[in-house]
Scaffold this motif. Sequence first.
Motif, PDB file in Angstrom:
ATOM      1  N   GLY A  59      10.717   7.083  -0.457  1.00  0.00           N
ATOM      2  CA  GLY A  59      10.419   8.348   0.208  1.00  0.00           C
ATOM      3  C   GLY A  59       9.088   8.898  -0.249  1.00  0.00           C
ATOM      4  N   TYR A  60       8.973  10.208  -0.281  1.00  0.00           N
ATOM      5  CA  TYR A  60       7.739  10.903  -0.645  1.00  0.00           C
ATOM      6  C   TYR A  60       7.963  11.622  -1.962  1.00  0.00           C
ATOM      7  CZ  TYR A  60       6.425   9.922   4.148  1.00  0.00           C
ATOM      8  OH  TYR A  60       6.125   9.283   5.327  1.00  0.00           O
ATOM      9  N   THR A  61       7.252  11.209  -2.996  1.00  0.00           N
ATOM     10  CA  THR A  61       7.453  11.734  -4.334  1.00  0.00           C
ATOM     11  C   THR A  61       6.394  12.781  -4.665  1.00  0.00           C
ATOM     12  OG1 THR A  61       8.448   9.666  -5.040  1.00  0.00           O
ATOM     13  CG2 THR A  61       7.650  11.136  -6.781  1.00  0.00           C
ATOM     14  N   VAL A  62       6.871  13.963  -5.046  1.00  0.00           N
ATOM     15  CA  VAL A  62       6.016  15.098  -5.397  1.00  0.00           C
ATOM     16  C   VAL A  62       5.842  15.142  -6.910  1.00  0.00           C
ATOM     17  CG1 VAL A  62       5.860  17.620  -5.442  1.00  0.00           C
ATOM     18  CG2 VAL A  62       6.735  16.442  -3.401  1.00  0.00           C
ATOM     19  N   THR A  63       4.593  15.242  -7.349  1.00  0.00           N
ATOM     20  CA  THR A  63       4.275  15.439  -8.764  1.00  0.00           C
ATOM     21  C   THR A  63       3.284  16.580  -8.852  1.00  0.00           C
ATOM     22  OG1 THR A  63       4.584  13.080  -9.198  1.00  0.00           O
ATOM     23  CG2 THR A  63       3.444  14.362 -10.886  1.00  0.00           C
ATOM     24  N   MET A  64       3.610  17.580  -9.630  1.00  0.00           N
ATOM     25  CA  MET A  64       2.715  18.721  -9.810  1.00  0.00           C
ATOM     26  C   MET A  64       1.625  18.359 -10.824  1.00  0.00           C
ATOM     27  SD  MET A  64       4.050  20.614  -7.601  1.00  0.00           S
ATOM     28  CE  MET A  64       2.975  22.032  -7.763  1.00  0.00           C
ATOM     29  N   ALA A  65       0.445  18.931 -10.654  1.00  0.00           N
ATOM     30  CA  ALA A  65      -0.671  18.672 -11.565  1.00  0.00           C
ATOM     31  C   ALA A  65      -0.271  19.040 -12.990  1.00  0.00           C
ATOM     32  CB  ALA A  65      -1.890  19.477 -11.136  1.00  0.00           C
ATOM     33  N   GLY A  66      -0.533  18.134 -13.915  1.00  0.00           N
ATOM     34  CA  GLY A  66      -0.233  18.366 -15.323  1.00  0.00           C
ATOM     35  C   GLY A  66       1.201  18.065 -15.727  1.00  0.00           C
ATOM     36  N   ALA A  67       2.051  17.718 -14.778  1.00  0.00           N
ATOM     37  CA  ALA A  67       3.456  17.436 -15.082  1.00  0.00           C
ATOM     38  C   ALA A  67       3.615  16.012 -15.618  1.00  0.00           C
ATOM     39  CB  ALA A  67       4.324  17.614 -13.846  1.00  0.00           C
ATOM     40  N   ASP A  68       4.570  15.832 -16.519  1.00  0.00           N
ATOM     41  CA  ASP A  68       4.870  14.509 -17.063  1.00  0.00           C
ATOM     42  C   ASP A  68       5.795  13.712 -16.156  1.00  0.00           C
ATOM     43  OD1 ASP A  68       3.335  14.949 -19.351  1.00  0.00           O
ATOM     44  OD2 ASP A  68       5.020  15.830 -20.433  1.00  0.00           O
ATOM     45  N   HIS A  86       0.851  -1.180   0.000  1.00  0.00           N
ATOM     46  CA  HIS A  86       0.000   0.000   0.000  1.00  0.00           C
ATOM     47  C   HIS A  86       0.887   1.229   0.000  1.00  0.00           C
ATOM     48  CE1 HIS A  86      -3.710  -2.210   0.678  1.00  0.00           C
ATOM     49  NE2 HIS A  86      -3.010  -2.971   1.494  1.00  0.00           N
ATOM     50  N   HIS A  87       0.708   2.070  -0.980  1.00  0.00           N
ATOM     51  CA  HIS A  87       1.457   3.306  -1.071  1.00  0.00           C
ATOM     52  C   HIS A  87       0.469   4.446  -0.911  1.00  0.00           C
ATOM     53  CE1 HIS A  87       5.166   1.342  -2.191  1.00  0.00           C
ATOM     54  NE2 HIS A  87       4.481   0.586  -3.027  1.00  0.00           N
ATOM     55  N   ALA A  88       0.628   5.199   0.161  1.00  0.00           N
ATOM     56  CA  ALA A  88      -0.302   6.285   0.460  1.00  0.00           C
ATOM     57  C   ALA A  88      -0.185   7.393  -0.575  1.00  0.00           C
ATOM     58  CB  ALA A  88      -0.026   6.823   1.851  1.00  0.00           C
ATOM     59  N   LEU A  89      -1.291   8.085  -0.798  1.00  0.00           N
ATOM     60  CA  LEU A  89      -1.351   9.187  -1.744  1.00  0.00           C
ATOM     61  C   LEU A  89      -2.046  10.361  -1.087  1.00  0.00           C
ATOM     62  CD1 LEU A  89      -1.150  10.337  -4.696  1.00  0.00           C
ATOM     63  CD2 LEU A  89      -3.453   9.426  -5.016  1.00  0.00           C
ATOM     64  N   TRP A  90      -1.422  11.531  -1.169  1.00  0.00           N
ATOM     65  CA  TRP A  90      -2.026  12.769  -0.703  1.00  0.00           C
ATOM     66  C   TRP A  90      -2.204  13.675  -1.910  1.00  0.00           C
ATOM     67  CZ3 TRP A  90       1.539  10.028   1.924  1.00  0.00           C
ATOM     68  CH2 TRP A  90       1.232   9.671   3.238  1.00  0.00           C
ATOM     69  N   VAL A  91      -3.370  14.294  -1.998  1.00  0.00           N
ATOM     70  CA  VAL A  91      -3.652  15.245  -3.066  1.00  0.00           C
ATOM     71  C   VAL A  91      -3.614  16.637  -2.455  1.00  0.00           C
ATOM     72  CG1 VAL A  91      -5.330  16.008  -4.781  1.00  0.00           C
ATOM     73  CG2 VAL A  91      -5.043  13.569  -4.322  1.00  0.00           C
ATOM     74  N   ALA A  92      -2.903  17.546  -3.127  1.00  0.00           N
ATOM     75  CA  ALA A  92      -2.790  18.926  -2.660  1.00  0.00           C
ATOM     76  C   ALA A  92      -3.783  19.790  -3.427  1.00  0.00           C
ATOM     77  CB  ALA A  92      -1.372  19.432  -2.881  1.00  0.00           C
ATOM     78  N   TYR A  93      -4.603  20.531  -2.670  1.00  0.00           N
ATOM     79  CA  TYR A  93      -5.610  21.406  -3.259  1.00  0.00           C
ATOM     80  C   TYR A  93      -5.256  22.863  -2.973  1.00  0.00           C
ATOM     81  CZ  TYR A  93      -8.464  17.203  -3.616  1.00  0.00           C
ATOM     82  OH  TYR A  93      -8.940  15.952  -3.926  1.00  0.00           O
ATOM     83  N   GLY A  94      -5.199  23.656  -4.037  1.00  0.00           N
ATOM     84  CA  GLY A  94      -4.988  25.090  -3.917  1.00  0.00           C
ATOM     85  C   GLY A  94      -6.283  25.822  -4.227  1.00  0.00           C
ATOM     86  N   ALA A  95      -6.189  27.130  -4.359  1.00  0.00           N
ATOM     87  CA  ALA A  95      -7.367  27.958  -4.616  1.00  0.00           C
ATOM     88  C   ALA A  95      -8.078  27.584  -5.914  1.00  0.00           C
ATOM     89  CB  ALA A  95      -6.965  29.422  -4.649  1.00  0.00           C
ATOM     90  N   SER A  96      -7.316  27.095  -6.905  1.00  0.00           N
ATOM     91  CA  SER A  96      -7.921  26.778  -8.203  1.00  0.00           C
ATOM     92  C   SER A  96      -8.180  25.286  -8.401  1.00  0.00           C
ATOM     93  CB  SER A  96      -7.022  27.293  -9.331  1.00  0.00           C
ATOM     94  OG  SER A  96      -5.758  26.663  -9.251  1.00  0.00           O
ATOM     95  N   GLY A  97      -8.024  24.485  -7.365  1.00  0.00           N
ATOM     96  CA  GLY A  97      -8.239  23.042  -7.472  1.00  0.00           C
ATOM     97  C   GLY A  97      -6.982  22.255  -7.168  1.00  0.00           C
ATOM     98  N   VAL A  98      -6.868  21.082  -7.760  1.00  0.00           N
ATOM     99  CA  VAL A  98      -5.723  20.197  -7.509  1.00  0.00           C
ATOM    100  C   VAL A  98      -4.455  20.830  -8.076  1.00  0.00           C
ATOM    101  CG1 VAL A  98      -4.707  17.939  -8.014  1.00  0.00           C
ATOM    102  CG2 VAL A  98      -7.147  18.119  -7.512  1.00  0.00           C
ATOM    103  N   VAL A  99      -3.416  20.919  -7.227  1.00  0.00           N
ATOM    104  CA  VAL A  99      -2.143  21.486  -7.669  1.00  0.00           C
ATOM    105  C   VAL A  99      -1.033  20.442  -7.752  1.00  0.00           C
ATOM    106  CG1 VAL A  99      -2.657  23.832  -6.919  1.00  0.00           C
ATOM    107  CG2 VAL A  99      -1.546  22.245  -5.330  1.00  0.00           C
ATOM    108  N   GLY A 100      -1.238  19.290  -7.107  1.00  0.00           N
ATOM    109  CA  GLY A 100      -0.222  18.246  -7.166  1.00  0.00           C
ATOM    110  C   GLY A 100      -0.548  17.093  -6.239  1.00  0.00           C
ATOM    111  N   THR A 101       0.375  16.125  -6.204  1.00  0.00           N
ATOM    112  CA  THR A 101       0.217  14.952  -5.340  1.00  0.00           C
ATOM    113  C   THR A 101       1.536  14.634  -4.657  1.00  0.00           C
ATOM    114  OG1 THR A 101       0.780  13.388  -7.100  1.00  0.00           O
ATOM    115  CG2 THR A 101      -1.570  13.928  -6.814  1.00  0.00           C
ATOM    116  N   ILE A 102       1.410  13.914  -3.545  1.00  0.00           N
ATOM    117  CA  ILE A 102       2.570  13.337  -2.866  1.00  0.00           C
ATOM    118  C   ILE A 102       2.256  11.864  -2.673  1.00  0.00           C
ATOM    119  CG2 ILE A 102       3.984  13.296  -0.786  1.00  0.00           C
ATOM    120  CD1 ILE A 102       3.291  16.273  -0.407  1.00  0.00           C
ATOM    121  N   ARG A 103       3.155  11.009  -3.144  1.00  0.00           N
ATOM    122  CA  ARG A 103       2.958   9.568  -3.051  1.00  0.00           C
ATOM    123  C   ARG A 103       4.082   8.969  -2.201  1.00  0.00           C
ATOM    124  NH1 ARG A 103      -0.208   6.375  -5.923  1.00  0.00           N
ATOM    125  NH2 ARG A 103      -0.499   7.964  -7.511  1.00  0.00           N
TER     126      ARG A 103
END
Length: 70
Positions: free
Chosen positions: A29-38, A7-24
Amino acid sequence: MSTTETHHALWVAYGASGVVGTIRKSDEGYTVTMAGADEAAGTYPTMEIAKGALHSHMTPGSDWPQFREH
């Protein structure tokens, strides 16, 4: 017969305009991916460092995002 589940936990980051990224969470460790990034922005040793890194990749002056575990 045995079954191994990972099980790999996932956190979704929400900003003023909606989803801005995730942390998995993974074994590395903890991998950051910004919304829309490849590609991931990076992998960090702690959740707090990953949160700070995600915020630093947001538009300058952005409020701290809300993190929700999924």
